[in-house]
Write an enzyme that holds these catalytic residues in place. Sequence first.
Site, PDB file in Angstrom:
ATOM      1  CB  THR A  16     -11.323 -58.804 -49.227  1.00  0.00           C
ATOM      2  OG1 THR A  16     -11.823 -57.493 -49.012  1.00  0.00           O
ATOM      3  CG2 THR A  16     -10.559 -58.835 -50.521  1.00  0.00           C
ATOM      4  CG  ASP A  60     -17.999 -55.129 -46.652  1.00  0.00           C
ATOM      5  OD1 ASP A  60     -17.545 -54.836 -47.766  1.00  0.00           O
ATOM      6  OD2 ASP A  60     -17.571 -54.637 -45.585  1.00  0.00           O
ATOM      7  CB  SER A  61     -16.074 -57.194 -41.725  1.00  0.00           C
ATOM      8  OG  SER A  61     -15.170 -56.145 -41.935  1.00  0.00           O
ATOM      9  CB  THR A 168      -5.481 -50.818 -34.446  1.00  0.00           C
ATOM     10  OG1 THR A 168      -6.444 -49.864 -34.674  1.00  0.00           O
ATOM     11  CG2 THR A 168      -4.149 -50.323 -34.898  1.00  0.00           C
ATOM     12  CB  THR A 279      -4.371 -41.731 -26.371  1.00  0.00           C
ATOM     13  OG1 THR A 279      -3.641 -40.860 -27.237  1.00  0.00           O
ATOM     14  CG2 THR A 279      -3.839 -43.141 -26.530  1.00  0.00           C
ATOM     15  CB  CYS A 281      -1.260 -41.638 -29.561  1.00  0.00           C
ATOM     16  SG  CYS A 281      -0.783 -39.933 -29.340  1.00  0.00           S
TER      17      CYS A 281
HETATM   18  N1  ASP Z   1     -14.719 -54.434 -46.806  1.00  0.00           N
HETATM   19  C1  ASP Z   1     -14.038 -55.677 -46.561  1.00  0.00           C
HETATM   20  C2  ASP Z   1     -14.539 -56.235 -45.245  1.00  0.00           C
HETATM   21  O1  ASP Z   1     -14.085 -55.821 -44.212  1.00  0.00           O
HETATM   22  C3  ASP Z   1     -12.573 -55.478 -46.539  1.00  0.00           C
HETATM   23  C4  ASP Z   1     -11.783 -56.738 -46.247  1.00  0.00           C
HETATM   24  O2  ASP Z   1     -12.248 -57.844 -46.210  1.00  0.00           O
HETATM   25  O3  ASP Z   1     -10.582 -56.630 -46.078  1.00  0.00           O
HETATM   26  O4  ASP Z   1     -15.374 -57.097 -45.229  1.00  0.00           O
END
Ligand code: ASP
Length: 345
Positions: A16, A60-61, A168, A279, A281
């Site tokens: 992004t 895009d990742s 995370t 987990t 969690c």
């Molecule tokens: N879809 C985007 C990505 O991971 C979201 C981001 O950049 O925050 O490339």
Amino acid sequence: MKSESISILIIYTGGTIGMKQNPETGALMPFNFEQIEQEVPELKKFGYRLQTYSFDPPIDSSDITPEFWANLAQLIYENYHKFDGFVILHGTDTMSFTASALSFMLEGLAKPVVLTGSQLPIGMLRTDGKENLISAIEIAAAQHNGQAMVSEVSIFFENRLYRGNRTTKHNSEHFNAFRSNNYPFLAEAGIFIKYNFPFIHYPTEPQPLVIHTKMDTSLAVLKLFPGITPNVVSSILKAPNVKAVILETYGSGNALTQRWFLDLIQEAVNKNLVIFNVTQCKAGRVDMDKYENGLVLKRLGVVSGSDITFEAAVAKLMFLMGKGYYGKQLAEELTKSIAGEITVK
Ligand code: ASP
């Protein structure tokens, strides 16, 4: 060291932070990295030598792959002696996976590798991208007596720096998108950037950087839920060419104790499949000694993931299998901390 003699390589992978709107669909798509420099003229004000490298095409990742991680590791390796620090601009969706993978792939790392990105594209008025990028560069350049302040793979987001393999992505909308639930943050950016020194890893003796780029992806994930059927469990545990399975358990590593389930687990372990207990969690650790429902897994030979994140578990398994560990040896290696991804008690 004088600030102008500090050099940082900014690596743009996509995400992004460097996206713009497709005029036809209105959806976000990656744009050319040169536009990032136009969007952040502040970069010119840094006293550091900043150089940029852009992956072509930026992605895009969600499209990230272990091959991409290998290319990133290789790029850092090739430029290791030319720069004091590295900033990787990356989409947030899989940033924690990439940070975890790099923490294993870059053995002996003694320089900062800071990943960052943003929730809003850098061209938008309310973007979080500028602040993230500028602070990440500041941190990558920070030194004390010639020693990098944070010589590990980290993620900077909003106002905190985290150990990458402890993170995370927990929120898809807030600027504060990441959490490190089982490990303290490494630094906090307010008026000053305050470093949490006792929790930052520093090399005890100088080591050369060694990279490991082979990742073996023969793994699967089995996430438990009440009502899961033998059919689903069996198809995952018996999937062809799978050598390790992440078993996403409840609470402190507990699972159902119905006979059919335990028999399938036993059969899989007997066939040398490594079952790694992680987990569901968001915080806390697997402790298979705590409840009967965990103990029974331990007795069957299931391996504890301790306080590892799901993202680090995926990367650790791929990394260790890539190094040729399988079966019992893999189970043994999984219990050791490679890059501070688990707390070893
Ligand atoms: N879809 C985007 C990505 O991971 C979201 C981001 O950049 O925050 O490339």
